[in-house]
Design a protein around this motif. Structure first.
Motif, mmCIF file in Angstrom:
data_model
loop_
_atom_site.group_PDB
_atom_site.id
_atom_site.type_symbol
_atom_site.label_atom_id
_atom_site.label_comp_id
_atom_site.label_asym_id
_atom_site.label_seq_id
_atom_site.Cartn_x
_atom_site.Cartn_y
_atom_site.Cartn_z
ATOM 1 N N UNK A 76 -2.233 -1.476 -9.894
ATOM 2 C CA UNK A 76 -2.548 -0.640 -8.738
ATOM 3 C C UNK A 76 -4.043 -0.353 -8.768
ATOM 4 N N UNK A 77 -4.596 -0.159 -7.595
ATOM 5 C CA UNK A 77 -6.022 0.128 -7.448
ATOM 6 C C UNK A 77 -6.193 1.327 -6.530
ATOM 7 N N UNK A 78 -7.211 2.118 -6.783
ATOM 8 C CA UNK A 78 -7.616 3.111 -5.798
ATOM 9 C C UNK A 78 -8.191 2.350 -4.612
ATOM 10 N N UNK A 79 -7.826 2.788 -3.401
ATOM 11 C CA UNK A 79 -8.194 2.039 -2.200
ATOM 12 C C UNK A 79 -8.966 2.941 -1.247
ATOM 13 N N UNK A 80 -10.153 2.508 -0.871
ATOM 14 C CA UNK A 80 -10.990 3.243 0.083
ATOM 15 C C UNK A 80 -10.552 2.843 1.491
ATOM 16 N N UNK B 127 0.839 -1.201 0.000
ATOM 17 C CA UNK B 127 0.000 0.000 0.000
ATOM 18 C C UNK B 127 0.871 1.247 0.000
ATOM 19 N N UNK B 128 0.364 2.308 -0.599
ATOM 20 C CA UNK B 128 1.044 3.597 -0.543
ATOM 21 C C UNK B 128 1.087 4.066 0.905
ATOM 22 N N UNK B 129 1.998 4.995 1.245
ATOM 23 C CA UNK B 129 2.096 5.438 2.642
ATOM 24 C C UNK B 129 0.791 5.961 3.229
ATOM 25 N N UNK B 130 -0.019 6.650 2.417
ATOM 26 C CA UNK B 130 -1.293 7.161 2.928
ATOM 27 C C UNK B 130 -2.422 6.153 2.813
ATOM 28 N N UNK B 131 -2.130 4.980 2.247
ATOM 29 C CA UNK B 131 -3.106 3.911 2.173
ATOM 30 C C UNK B 131 -4.151 4.045 1.087
ATOM 31 N N UNK B 132 -4.055 5.031 0.231
ATOM 32 C CA UNK B 132 -5.097 5.255 -0.772
ATOM 33 C C UNK B 132 -4.839 4.523 -2.088
ATOM 34 N N UNK B 133 -3.728 3.802 -2.170
ATOM 35 C CA UNK B 133 -3.419 3.021 -3.370
ATOM 36 C C UNK B 133 -2.914 1.658 -2.932
ATOM 37 N N UNK B 134 -3.458 0.610 -3.575
ATOM 38 C CA UNK B 134 -2.996 -0.751 -3.299
ATOM 39 C C UNK B 134 -2.320 -1.315 -4.541
ATOM 40 N N UNK B 135 -1.200 -2.011 -4.335
ATOM 41 C CA UNK B 135 -0.480 -2.678 -5.414
ATOM 42 C C UNK B 135 -0.693 -4.183 -5.293
ATOM 43 N N UNK B 136 -0.750 -4.852 -6.433
ATOM 44 C CA UNK B 136 -0.995 -6.285 -6.443
ATOM 45 C C UNK B 136 -0.438 -6.872 -7.729
ATOM 46 N N UNK B 137 0.187 -8.045 -7.637
ATOM 47 C CA UNK B 137 0.809 -8.678 -8.806
ATOM 48 C C UNK B 137 0.265 -10.080 -9.021
ATOM 49 N N UNK B 138 0.384 -10.542 -10.258
ATOM 50 C CA UNK B 138 0.194 -11.956 -10.573
ATOM 51 C C UNK B 138 1.517 -12.429 -11.156
#
Length: 294
Positions: free
Chosen positions: A174-178, A155-166
């Motif tokens: 990356x995804x916008x994260x609520x 996650x980004x430091x502020x938690x508003x973006x999540x990273x994920x790999x296959x």
């Protein structure tokens, strides 16, 4: 050049899931194929390990120092290191389903995320792995499906973006994260690694950059938030698997590794540091991992 040293000269078959406990100043990780949980205290050099009943993919601290939460095989368990006992928390799928838990981490709010990997030897046309979220109310929900090998969570430091790999597809999204609900939106390609290597475990630093281990390539890569390569770290072993910031100032990057000879129980003579845990001066600080709050 980065200064790299051996933190733990271990012989893990598949070291993974590095987590730093900032309060206790210890590093946790798992050895999936050997079914072990490991704990290392850098100040004293003390190294402990526990056997697990199933293959552990990832773990996280629990709040109030109440042990760990561990994703194993098809379920998530609580683990008490003082007794070595495991308690079933939630099952994700039937034990005969051809997948097992793999990479996992907590988000900035303390929800535990764990992805699985397809265990069939040949890549199927219809993958069965998935990514799950365990909320603080111990409610397990499916977040992403039709995956081959879930990896690279961060996650980004502020938690508003999540990273994920296959790993199989060699892509990082990356995804916008609520942060309030843990919901994902606007999933988009972050890095196409088809010409780079196989993405494995990952973390982020305080500057918002994404660090990811390259399986079988002996490298750690650092990308900025726009997906541009910032740095490349060559390691003295071929199979880094996961990375985590630790140390008193969160400026030491710990890297778990694996032995590429899957069935080997002894050191690979061509890669003597395979299975060890490495430590490097990252020249930047990380972000403190949150405990699971369930």
């Amino acid at each position: 050049m980065y200064d790299i040293e051996v933190a733990v000269r271990a012989h893990a078959r598949l070291g993974e899931g590095t987590v730093w406990d900032a309060d206790a100043q210890v590093l946790w990780w798992v050895d999936i194929w050997s079914r072990e949980i490991h704990r290392f205290e850098p100040r004293t050099g003390k190294h402990c390990q526990w056997q697990t009943p199933h293959e552990p993919g990832s773990l996280a601290l629990r709040s109030n120092g109440n042990g760990l939460v561990v994703a194993m095989s098809n379920a998530i368990h609580c683990f008490d290191p003082s007794t070595g006992m495991f308690t079933l928390l939630r099952e994700a799928y039937d034990a005969n389903w051809p997948a097992r838990f793999n990479d996992g981490r907590t988000d900035r709010q303390g929800r535990f995320w764990a992805g699985s990997t397809d265990t069939r030897e040949n890549a199927p046309a219809e993958p069965v792995a998935a990514l799950y979220r365990l909320d603080t109310a111990t409610h397990l929900t499916l977040q992403l499906d039709r995956l081959f090998c879930s990896n690279g969570l961060a996650w980004s430091p502020d938690g508003t973006r999540m990273y994920h790999a296959d790993s199989h597809l060699r892509r990082v999204w990356c995804c916008d994260f609520d942060t309030a609900t843990g919901e994902l939106a606007q999933r988009r390609l972050f890095i196409d690694m088809s010409e780079v290597g196989i993405p494995d475990g990952a973390t982020t630093d305080a500057e918002g950059c994404y660090w990811i281990a390259l399986w079988q390539a002996g490298r750690i890569l650092r990308y900025d938030p726009d997906g541009d390569l910032m740095a490349q770290v060559e390691l003295p072993t071929r199979a880094p698997t996961c990375c985590e910031f630790g140390g008193e100032n969160l400026d030491v990057l710990y890297v778990s590794t694996a032995n590429l000879q899957r069935g080997a129980l002894s050191t690979d003579v061509t890669d003597p540091l395979a299975g060890s845990v490495l430590a490097m001066d990252a020249r930047v600080r990380g972000v403190r991992s949150m405990p699971y709050c369930g």
